[in-house]
Write a protein that holds these residues in place. Sequence first.
Motif, short mmCIF file in Angstrom:
data_model
loop_
_atom_site.label_atom_id
_atom_site.label_comp_id
_atom_site.label_asym_id
_atom_site.label_seq_id
_atom_site.Cartn_x
_atom_site.Cartn_y
_atom_site.Cartn_z
N CYS A 13 0.87 -1.07 0.08
CA CYS A 13 0.10 0.14 -0.08
C CYS A 13 0.84 1.15 0.01
N LEU A 14 1.02 1.95 -1.02
CA LEU A 14 1.79 3.06 -1.25
C LEU A 14 1.08 4.29 -0.77
N ASN A 15 1.59 5.14 -0.32
CA ASN A 15 1.07 6.66 0.19
C ASN A 15 1.37 7.73 -0.74
N ALA A 16 0.44 8.49 -0.69
CA ALA A 16 0.83 9.78 -1.72
C ALA A 16 2.08 10.52 -1.27
N GLY A 17 2.72 11.05 -1.80
CA GLY A 17 4.05 11.72 -1.25
C GLY A 17 5.21 10.88 -1.65
N ALA A 18 5.91 10.57 -0.61
CA ALA A 18 7.21 9.81 -0.85
C ALA A 18 7.49 8.70 0.32
N THR A 19 6.51 8.47 0.86
CA THR A 19 6.97 7.35 2.10
C THR A 19 7.23 5.97 1.61
N ASN A 20 6.20 5.53 0.62
CA ASN A 20 6.76 4.18 0.02
C ASN A 20 6.66 3.06 1.05
N ILE A 21 5.61 2.75 1.67
CA ILE A 21 5.42 1.52 2.53
C ILE A 21 5.83 0.30 1.64
N ARG A 22 6.81 -0.54 2.00
CA ARG A 22 7.15 -1.68 1.33
C ARG A 22 6.75 -2.83 2.14
N ILE A 23 6.15 -3.77 1.65
CA ILE A 23 5.86 -5.16 2.11
C ILE A 23 6.57 -6.34 1.37
N THR A 240 -5.33 6.65 -0.92
CA THR A 240 -4.76 6.83 -2.38
C THR A 240 -5.62 5.99 -3.34
N GLN A 241 -5.63 6.30 -4.57
CA GLN A 241 -6.10 5.54 -5.55
C GLN A 241 -5.83 3.92 -5.57
N GLY A 242 -4.55 3.69 -5.36
CA GLY A 242 -4.17 2.37 -5.26
C GLY A 242 -4.58 1.62 -3.98
N GLY A 280 -9.77 -7.89 -12.29
CA GLY A 280 -9.93 -6.96 -10.82
C GLY A 280 -9.74 -5.58 -11.09
N TYR A 281 -9.59 -4.75 -10.20
CA TYR A 281 -9.33 -3.28 -10.13
C TYR A 281 -8.03 -2.93 -10.06
N THR A 282 -7.75 -1.86 -10.98
CA THR A 282 -6.25 -1.44 -11.03
C THR A 282 -6.31 0.19 -11.01
N ALA A 283 -5.37 0.58 -10.52
CA ALA A 283 -5.23 2.13 -10.35
C ALA A 283 -4.04 2.54 -11.30
N GLY A 284 -4.26 3.28 -12.38
CA GLY A 284 -3.21 3.57 -13.02
C GLY A 284 -2.00 4.62 -12.38
N SER A 285 -2.60 5.37 -11.33
CA SER A 285 -1.64 6.22 -10.70
C SER A 285 -1.88 5.77 -9.19
N PRO A 286 -1.40 4.83 -8.59
CA PRO A 286 -1.55 4.30 -7.46
C PRO A 286 -1.36 5.03 -6.34
N ASP A 287 -0.42 6.03 -6.28
CA ASP A 287 0.07 6.79 -5.18
C ASP A 287 -0.78 8.26 -5.16
N ARG A 288 -1.56 8.53 -6.23
CA ARG A 288 -2.40 9.65 -6.31
C ARG A 288 -3.66 9.67 -5.48
N PRO A 289 -3.84 10.93 -4.57
CA PRO A 289 -4.98 10.75 -3.64
C PRO A 289 -6.31 10.37 -4.33
N LEU A 290 -7.36 9.62 -3.48
CA LEU A 290 -8.25 9.36 -4.00
C LEU A 290 -9.35 10.44 -4.17
N ASN A 291 -9.91 10.68 -5.34
CA ASN A 291 -10.91 11.63 -5.59
C ASN A 291 -12.13 10.71 -5.78
N PHE A 292 -13.36 11.37 -6.06
CA PHE A 292 -14.67 11.03 -6.38
C PHE A 292 -14.85 9.83 -5.59
N VAL A 293 -14.59 10.00 -4.30
CA VAL A 293 -15.13 9.19 -3.21
C VAL A 293 -16.19 9.59 -2.47
#
Length: 478
Positions: A13-23, A240-242, A280-293
């Motif tokens: 699960c990647l977060n918007a910005g630059a934190t980049n959580i990696r599992i 995020t969208q991802g 399934g569902y895919t986000a083309g820009s996974p780190d982008r904040p989720l709008n239209f929610v």
Amino acid sequence: MKTTTLLFLICTCLNAGATNIRITDVAVETMSDTAQGLPVSFTIAWDNAWNNAKNHDATWVFLKYKPRDLQAAARHMYLKPAGHAVLKKSTTTLPDPFIEVSEDRIGVFLYPSSDYRGNVEWTMRLFFDVKTTAQPASMPGDWSLFALEMVYVPAGGFTLGDPDTTALRAAAFFRSGPGGRYDGLFPITSEEQTLEVGDQPGALNYRSEEPEYQGDRQGPVPPEFPKGVQAFYVQKYEITQGQYAAFLNNLSKQASYFRANFAGMHYYKERGSITCADAGYTAGSPDRPLNFVGWDDGCAFADWAGLRPMTELEFEKACRGSGKPIPHEFPWGTGSKERLARFVDLDDELKNAAGLDESMLSDANRDMFGASHWWVMDLAGSLWERVVSIGHPNGRAFKGTHGDGRPGYYGYATNEDWPHGDDERGGGYGYRGGGYYEHGKPAGDFNPHSPIGWRNYAAWAGGPRSIAYGFRCVRTAK
């Protein structure tokens, strides 16, 4: 005892910005039921972690098992209360993580256990209680381990409002004097206090020139309503969208029809990137904040993740901390946007100006990063923050219960105290913080940044999905 090790389906699960959580290196050891539980090992890493005298960040980690049946939703796996271990850390100077299992065992917070600033990487083993969920290893399915970066907001009182009295026209909170006139700002001193609302001296008050948007000016706000005095965790970034695409993939086929948020005209022209195919569902820009929610979308995500919505009082605490409000104050602690260097670029991505990296963030320059007192990001300037409002009976009935990881059959949150509905027929929530609408739109106090105390739309439950509407979740701390 014979042990079989299986690899998980890894969800990063990647977060918007630059934190980049990696599992990485995720594995489950399937075995017969024991008192110790089902062991899950993995390596988790993220950048720019911290633990200092003021507060700390953390990751909220939870586990799902999704049967290979389109009609089946993912099963939430509950943790054992103890027995978890650190197997390895990336450097000898990195502190061990504090392992804070939630009281309901929905998930666990991980964060540096002593003073630290920098990147972290730990290999962990957690134990899950197979008795609380039907044993999933006996049927075909996929495992997913999720992590969301959170920020800890410590316990303590704080102050509502804006000393610039022009904010009263924006429905800012104030303490009521004789005749309901402005008598200064309003202190929040106890989580259990009952807040009287209205014109009576000493009450919490706000102007309501446009009741449709600003609220009914009724009360009281009961003791159970989360006020922000008790410590809580808040997502460092908006969903995020991802992350939302991963959530959709964890729902049943039926529920995903209700929560899919990308069917409208111009969705892809207006910063949306989620698509769906048979896989399934895919986000083309996974780190982008989720709008239209929509509100129900965000609440379903919160329920699924074991979190909850944020109240508008917690929003003000998350922005300014316990400090004295200043006139026209933005979440980064100044009354201007002169030094702000975080923006939505023409490629629709949320960025920092060239040469700025979050590893440089400090209390002295947080106005450049748009970071709050606690280093929560983008509480103004990215998307409008949806919050539970005190300006409607449905909002005042909110008790702050947490999601149990199991949205309902149709993909709705199941907490009875949460406001429900995506338009004015429901009510109980609204918008704070401002939002970015479109390239070239003139900037003002609603687009894209709104001062902390401004509440023009704090009790408006309209606008179910929009280019500039987002969501972030919180969880009450122990």
